[in-house]
Design a protein around this motif. Sequence first.
Motif, PDB file in Angstrom:
ATOM      1  N   ARG A   1       0.851  -1.194   0.000  1.00  9.23           N
ATOM      2  CA  ARG A   1       0.000   0.000   0.000  1.00  9.23           C
ATOM      3  C   ARG A   1       0.883   1.239   0.000  1.00  9.23           C
ATOM      4  O   ARG A   1       1.977   1.233   0.560  1.00  9.23           O
ATOM      5  CB  ARG A   1      -0.896   0.013   1.223  1.00  9.23           C
ATOM      6  N   ALA A   2       0.370   2.299  -0.584  1.00  8.78           N
ATOM      7  CA  ALA A   2       1.105   3.555  -0.629  1.00  8.78           C
ATOM      8  C   ALA A   2       1.161   4.174   0.765  1.00  8.78           C
ATOM      9  O   ALA A   2       0.129   4.385   1.398  1.00  8.78           O
ATOM     10  CB  ALA A   2       0.440   4.523  -1.603  1.00  8.78           C
ATOM     11  N   GLY A   3       2.379   4.450   1.233  1.00  8.45           N
ATOM     12  CA  GLY A   3       2.558   5.167   2.496  1.00  8.45           C
ATOM     13  C   GLY A   3       2.367   6.662   2.265  1.00  8.45           C
ATOM     14  O   GLY A   3       2.081   7.117   1.152  1.00  8.45           O
TER      15      GLY A   3
ATOM     16  N   GLU B   1      -8.362   7.957 -13.476  1.00  7.89           N
ATOM     17  CA  GLU B   1      -9.402   8.263 -12.500  1.00  7.89           C
ATOM     18  C   GLU B   1     -10.354   7.080 -12.438  1.00  7.89           C
ATOM     19  O   GLU B   1     -10.909   6.680 -13.464  1.00  7.89           O
ATOM     20  CB  GLU B   1     -10.186   9.521 -12.890  1.00  7.89           C
ATOM     21  N   VAL B   2     -10.495   6.513 -11.244  1.00  8.26           N
ATOM     22  CA  VAL B   2     -11.400   5.388 -11.037  1.00  8.26           C
ATOM     23  C   VAL B   2     -12.322   5.720  -9.866  1.00  8.26           C
ATOM     24  O   VAL B   2     -12.004   6.546  -9.028  1.00  8.26           O
ATOM     25  CB  VAL B   2     -10.641   4.066 -10.764  1.00  8.26           C
TER      26      VAL B   2
ATOM     27  N   LEU C   1      -2.546  -1.199 -18.850  1.00  7.46           N
ATOM     28  CA  LEU C   1      -2.130  -0.764 -17.524  1.00  7.46           C
ATOM     29  C   LEU C   1      -1.767  -2.013 -16.743  1.00  7.46           C
ATOM     30  O   LEU C   1      -2.400  -3.061 -16.895  1.00  7.46           O
ATOM     31  CB  LEU C   1      -3.258  -0.017 -16.811  1.00  7.46           C
ATOM     32  N   VAL C   2      -0.768  -1.882 -15.890  1.00  9.05           N
ATOM     33  CA  VAL C   2      -0.291  -3.014 -15.092  1.00  9.05           C
ATOM     34  C   VAL C   2      -0.346  -2.632 -13.618  1.00  9.05           C
ATOM     35  O   VAL C   2       0.082  -1.531 -13.237  1.00  9.05           O
ATOM     36  CB  VAL C   2       1.152  -3.392 -15.487  1.00  9.05           C
ATOM     37  N   GLY C   3      -0.850  -3.525 -12.798  1.00  9.12           N
ATOM     38  CA  GLY C   3      -0.861  -3.332 -11.351  1.00  9.12           C
ATOM     39  C   GLY C   3       0.481  -3.740 -10.779  1.00  9.12           C
ATOM     40  O   GLY C   3       0.681  -4.908 -10.465  1.00  9.12           O
ATOM     41  N   MET C   4       1.401  -2.775 -10.637  1.00 10.44           N
ATOM     42  CA  MET C   4       2.779  -3.091 -10.243  1.00 10.44           C
ATOM     43  C   MET C   4       2.886  -3.631  -8.827  1.00 10.44           C
ATOM     44  O   MET C   4       3.879  -4.254  -8.476  1.00 10.44           O
ATOM     45  CB  MET C   4       3.685  -1.872 -10.398  1.00 10.44           C
ATOM     46  N   LEU C   5       1.860  -3.416  -8.002  1.00 13.96           N
ATOM     47  CA  LEU C   5       1.891  -3.923  -6.633  1.00 13.96           C
ATOM     48  C   LEU C   5       1.076  -5.192  -6.456  1.00 13.96           C
ATOM     49  O   LEU C   5       0.965  -5.714  -5.359  1.00 13.96           O
ATOM     50  CB  LEU C   5       1.402  -2.851  -5.658  1.00 13.96           C
TER      51      LEU C   5
ATOM     52  N   ALA D   1      -5.458  -1.148  -4.438  1.00 19.52           N
ATOM     53  CA  ALA D   1      -6.781  -0.516  -4.374  1.00 19.52           C
ATOM     54  C   ALA D   1      -7.340  -0.222  -5.759  1.00 19.52           C
ATOM     55  O   ALA D   1      -8.500  -0.520  -6.042  1.00 19.52           O
ATOM     56  CB  ALA D   1      -6.712   0.764  -3.539  1.00 19.52           C
ATOM     57  N   TRP D   2      -6.519   0.331  -6.666  1.00 19.05           N
ATOM     58  CA  TRP D   2      -7.075   0.686  -7.976  1.00 19.05           C
ATOM     59  C   TRP D   2      -7.466  -0.558  -8.758  1.00 19.05           C
ATOM     60  O   TRP D   2      -8.432  -0.534  -9.517  1.00 19.05           O
ATOM     61  CB  TRP D   2      -6.156   1.615  -8.774  1.00 19.05           C
TER      62      TRP D   2
END
Length: 155
Positions: A18-20, A47-48, A72-76, A81-82
């Motif tokens: 998760r983004a800190g 934007e989602v 688009l790639v979910g790098m995490l 969340a997105w």
Amino acid sequence: MLGGAISRFQRWQYRGGRAGWSARISNRLSAIAFAAGIGPRQAATLEVRGHKTGRTISLPVVVADYRGNRYLVGMLGPKTAWVRNVRADPQAVLLHRKKREAVSLVEDRSDNRAAILRRYLELAPGGRPFFPVDRRAPLSDFEPIVDDYPVFRIC
């Protein structure tokens, strides 16, 4: 030496997947800049709609081109969340070079995912610390990780 320190810092910003606080600030600034057309050509703002809150969430993304399509790639990974938001509602807005584009994001489960991941890493230096494979590795090295990184085709 500096590249290793930057990679460690980036991983620290997203510890636990998760983004800190520092990543959230950086992402907000990057999203504003990318939407305005400032930054690399492949950078954009997505934007989602939040799947729980319904609020619009903006985040910086790298659009990877592959065989005439955009991805688009979910790098995490899949718990990002997105990614959860897009799976709940595939309608989104892509802001790129001062233009707003209503898009639908379709999860790609094709055999092209390994090549798309490699292309993404070629274009997204910020995503490289989160992948166990080097961007120059053969496609066969990407095959074992394709299920760990969601790929969405932009329609």
